[in-house]
Design an enzyme around this catalytic site. Structure first.
Site, mmCIF file in Angstrom:
data_model
loop_
_atom_site.group_PDB
_atom_site.id
_atom_site.type_symbol
_atom_site.label_atom_id
_atom_site.label_comp_id
_atom_site.label_asym_id
_atom_site.label_seq_id
_atom_site.Cartn_x
_atom_site.Cartn_y
_atom_site.Cartn_z
ATOM 1 N N TYR A 70 0.802 -1.065 -0.126
ATOM 2 C CA TYR A 70 0.074 0.101 -0.382
ATOM 3 C C TYR A 70 1.189 0.949 0.218
ATOM 4 O O TYR A 70 0.423 2.532 -0.810
ATOM 5 C CB TYR A 70 -0.911 0.021 1.458
ATOM 6 C CG TYR A 70 -2.104 -0.550 1.611
ATOM 7 C CD1 TYR A 70 -2.065 -1.752 -0.090
ATOM 8 C CD2 TYR A 70 -3.386 -0.678 1.572
ATOM 9 C CE1 TYR A 70 -3.099 -2.634 0.240
ATOM 10 C CE2 TYR A 70 -4.255 -1.036 1.538
ATOM 11 C CZ TYR A 70 -4.925 -2.689 0.725
ATOM 12 O OH TYR A 70 -5.603 -3.119 0.937
ATOM 13 N N LYS A 116 4.645 3.146 2.189
ATOM 14 C CA LYS A 116 5.753 3.714 2.868
ATOM 15 C C LYS A 116 5.348 3.726 4.624
ATOM 16 O O LYS A 116 4.781 4.436 4.177
ATOM 17 C CB LYS A 116 7.176 4.538 2.115
ATOM 18 C CG LYS A 116 7.305 3.954 0.739
ATOM 19 C CD LYS A 116 8.337 5.146 0.857
ATOM 20 C CE LYS A 116 9.224 4.795 -0.783
ATOM 21 N NZ LYS A 116 10.098 6.022 -1.509
ATOM 22 N N VAL A 117 6.200 3.028 5.142
ATOM 23 C CA VAL A 117 6.070 3.532 7.066
ATOM 24 C C VAL A 117 7.148 4.255 6.929
ATOM 25 O O VAL A 117 8.036 3.741 7.142
ATOM 26 C CB VAL A 117 5.816 1.895 6.865
ATOM 27 C CG1 VAL A 117 5.899 2.624 9.319
ATOM 28 C CG2 VAL A 117 4.414 1.194 7.248
ATOM 29 N N ASP A 121 -7.284 -11.583 10.397
ATOM 30 C CA ASP A 121 -5.864 -11.886 9.719
ATOM 31 C C ASP A 121 -4.626 -11.745 11.470
ATOM 32 O O ASP A 121 -4.074 -11.218 11.367
ATOM 33 C CB ASP A 121 -5.509 -10.860 9.138
ATOM 34 C CG ASP A 121 -4.472 -11.261 7.809
ATOM 35 O OD1 ASP A 121 -3.373 -12.735 8.028
ATOM 36 O OD2 ASP A 121 -3.634 -10.145 7.442
#
Lengths: 336, 457
Positions: B108, B110-111, B224
């Site tokens: 999705y 970058k962090v 999850d």
């Protein structure tokens, strides 16, 4: 230090000495001053055995086990709590520290002190009445919340008649005591999900009769806190049965509708979160539906203008829009 | 066997939304091209045996495309001829937050690390690009749903969404979260045995169950749960994260019946593996927590398979073995949580009352530490060098900026920097002095950070 000559005393002697000192403190005879001193001194000795000091490690497990055993056999924990108001300021704190440490003790999967207190529930009841005495209320609070962490002890407290005193304690005039009592109260009602759900289900009428009084309290803080807690309790999945029952009672709906109109915006907002459950219920009983229908137009109009400045709170606005739609579409059920 | 397990987990990592190792991989791709080949070999050679590679092969190739080019590029150039120019670090502000370095990268986006300039709290930010999101099926929807969900959740063991910012011009979304140092998966991967000592696993498991009980009380089914989605803060608090596939059951639903299962295959329960039409939702999380506990304590998975069909076939049968070294209280807990029939499978309450849960195992083995981030075992704040550069004019800095460095020099500098670190020991005073030294000599941090920039040249 010469004082340390005495600290060589084993757990048995210290406990014996402390018990004697507390007893003579209780009698309040001439030696009271001396007794006060002895109590403080021996409490410090016990505390140091459990926690250690800056230059000494805590005692070995064997010594601590002996100490615990002596405390159980001598019934000293109860005695200390019963006479807590007579012990000096530092001593009161030491009692709480010793109590909490001994309570947390574990042997394998067993918690011996928890088992011990189960056989001596007076300890819990004495602690609960501690909220009635200003000078020891907060000390008792820390011990109670430590106890409430154990399901067995929480159960004893919840199911006791004394539990209903909390509805009084959370309203006392002294703010710190009332807040402390409320956090213990909340802990008891929310910590052990299944236990709490069962308790609320089995004692529904009694608990919610008492709870009604909190929601109608003169005290703003009590009203707001209890309303918030009510919302949390009802929306917790574990309390599904309780919620269903609560939202079937038209009296509760009326109360929430009144609270929506309270002068405090915070209370209005909390009330909204309970009110929405009544409206969202897909199986509204007739009395509930009747009230909503009777006020249909007024409610829609009211909600349209309700907290319009919370534009950034997307979830709130979604929920409000949903409620308005729901209320607009309400129709009486023919033949019901 | 171990090798294989490691492959599976690695592939999960790249599969998941935010594998922190992805970032490290990228860096290593760029610097040590040869090393990287070694790393990839076992994965490629096992492709036939490891199902995850089979199904994510496309994704892998896609992602590796540019990396492969770089690899070729580096092959042709002698290492001491590569030239880096250290770029001046520019302070970047997003709202009231100061940008730091990359922490990880997922499908999705970058962090990165961030610092709240008002409260001075360390934060992590998930940067989502709308362009990327649109390419993922249901990407935008899922993210919106996750944000909505996170906003109403507040618990010590569930990741907290602190703030959201939007940059409409750049089509970017910033999700500001609590700062975490890494995931349990990252820690497991850093150890040879791929498992934790019992007392350490016990501590994490307790927190996992606390967080899970809260989620369930808020009617949220996570779906999850796995070590890769369990993050740790600097204080060692566990945070359940990634609610991308979580489902909220209706307030008035009579029970917790679910119809869709979409977590990571190896952690799915038999009812999902067998393709049942509906199943009780909360028990899905119990199962995957059971697989997680099994994994944390044994370093293995209860169910394996060469490909996803075999894996689901094995899960569907529900037969598994527990290694002999796992003794009874834990053994019976695992058996209870991994019961094939969801109705007899343990509830959260039963897990809580289980003897293994209530008893803290003695601390005998050494705890597994969080692996260092780019060589920094203390995970020091990466925002600071930016702030330092912005506010202090370091004369050395200008010289550095104008200088060109060859890779050889870079390696030397790195060695030099590592040597004193090792001799420093681990006391706190040393740590701070090390940090102090670092700001004055920013060369070591820049070089590594600069490598992605070097790609373009």
């Amino acid at each position: 230090m010469p004082l340390f000559g005495k600290s060589q005393k084993g757990p048995a002697e210290v406990v014996k000495a402390l018990k004697e000192a507390v007893n003579s403190l209780e009698k309040g005879d001439k030696k009271a001053e001396k007794a006060q001193e002895d109590v403080s001194k021996n409490l410090v000795l016990i505390k140091n055995m459990l926690y250690g000091t800056s230059d000494a490690e805590p005692q070995t497990d064997i010594i601590v086990a002996q100490l615990a055993q002596e405390l159980y056999n001598s019934n000293l924990l109860l005695l200390l709590i019963q006479n807590l108001n007579r012990i000096d300021f530092e001593g009161k704190k030491d009692v709480a520290q010793v109590f909490n440490n001994i309570l947390r003790r574990q042997i394998g999967t067993r918690s011996p002190t928890v088992e011990y207190i189960c056989t001596k529930p007076e300890i819990l009841f004495t602690l609960m009445t501690g909220y009635e005495h200003q000078e020891i209320a907060l000390n008792c609070g820390t011990m109670l919340r430590e106890c409430a962490k154990y399901e067995a002890l929480a159960k004893i407290m919840l199911y006791s008649e004394d539990f209903y005193n909390f509805f009084r304690y959370v309203e006392v005039s002294s703010f710190d005591i009332a807040s402390d009592a409320f956090s213990t109260f909340k802990e008891l009602l929310t910590r052990h999900k299944i236990l709490c759900a069962d308790f609320l289900e089995m004692n529904y009428d009694k608990v919610f009769n008492h709870y009604q009084r909190l929601l109608n309290s003169e005290n703003y803080v009590t009203r707001r806190q209890s309303l918030k807690l009510l919302g949390e309790l009802l929306l917790d999945r574990h309390n599904f049965t309780v919620m269903t029952r609560y939202i079937s009672n038209p009296e509760n709906l009326k109360l929430m509708m009144n609270m929506l109109k309270e002068s405090s915006r915070n209370i209005q907002f909390e009330a909204f979160h309970v009110f929405k459950v009544f409206v969202a219920n897909p199986n509204k009983p007739k009395p509930i539906l009747d009230i909503l229908l009777r006020n249909q137009e007024k409610l829609v109009e009211f909600l349209m203008r309700f907290h319009t400045d919370r534009a950034e709170d997307e979830q709130f606005n979604d929920e409000k829009a949903y409620l308005i739609r729901q209320i607009k579409e309400l129709k009486p059920i023919p033949g019901h | 066997m171990d090798d294989k397990m490691c492959n599976i987990s690695k592939s999960f990592e790249s599969d998941g939304a935010d594998g922190s190792t992805d970032q490290e991989k990228e860096v290593s791709n760029a610097i040590f091209a040869v090393d990287d080949e070694h790393e990839l070999k076992p994965i490629n050679s096992e492709e036939t045996r490891c199902w995850v590679n089979d199904c994510t092969g496309g994704y892998y190739e896609d992602d590796l495309d540019e990396d492969i080019n770089i690899t070729n590029f580096f092959h042709r150039v002698d290492s001491n001829q590569i030239i880096y120019q250290s770029k001046k670090r520019k302070l970047k502000l997003v709202g009231k937050y100061v940008m730091g370095d990359l922490l990880g990268e997922g499908s999705y986006g970058k962090v990165k690390e961030m610092l709240d300039s008002e409260t001075l709290c360390r934060r992590a930010v998930k940067i989502l690009k709308q362009k990327k999101l649109r390419r993922i099926p249901n990407g935008e929807q899922n993210v919106q749903r996750e944000i909505k969900l996170l906003r109403k959740l507040k618990h010590k063991n569930v990741i907290n969404l602190v703030d959201e910012l939007y940059d409409h011009e750049k089509q970017k979304m910033y999700l500001i979260m609590e700062f975490c140092v890494g995931s349990l998966q990252g820690m497991l991967d850093s150890t040879p045995s791929k498992k934790f000592p019992l007392h350490q696993a016990h501590g994490y498991f307790l927190q996992l169950i606390d967080g899970l009980e809260y989620l369930h009380s808020m009617r949220v089914i996570h779906k999850d749960i796995k070590p890769g989605n369990l993050l740790l803060t600097l204080e060692g608090d566990l945070k359940i994260s990634d609610l991308g596939v979580a489902e909220t059951i209706d307030l008035f639903a009579k029970d917790d019946t679910c119809f869709i299962g979409q977590g990571s295959p190896a952690f799915q329960p038999p009812e999902i593996a067998n393709g049942l039409e509906y199943f009780p939702g909360f028990k899905v999380d119990i199962w995957s927590s059971g697989v997680t506990l099994y994994n944390l304590t044994t370093g293995r998975y209860p169910f394996e398979g060469d490909n996803i069909y075999r894996l689901f076939e094995n899960i569907g049968k529900g037969d598994f073995t527990i290694p002999d070294e796992i003794q009874d209280p834990l053994r019976s807990l695992l058996l209870g949580m991994l019961r094939k029939d969801p109705h007899t499978r343990f509830t959260v309450q039963q897990v809580r009352q289980h003897p293994w849960f209530t008893r803290k195992p003695p601390q005998v083995e050494v705890r597994v530490p969080m692996p260092p981030l780019r060589g920094d075992e203390w995970h020091s704040m990466t925002v600071l060098p930016y702030l330092y550069d912005h506010y202090y004019d370091d004369p050395n800095e200008d010289v550095d900026a104008a200088e060109y460095i060859t890779e050889h020099e870079l390696n030397e500098a790195e060695k030099k920097q590592q040597a004193p670190e090792q001799s420093n020991g681990s006391t706190h005073s040393n740590q701070s002095s090390k940090r102090g030294g670092r700001w004055k000599k920013p060369i070591s941090c820049i070089n590594i950070r600069n490598l992605p920039g070097c790609k373009q040249s």
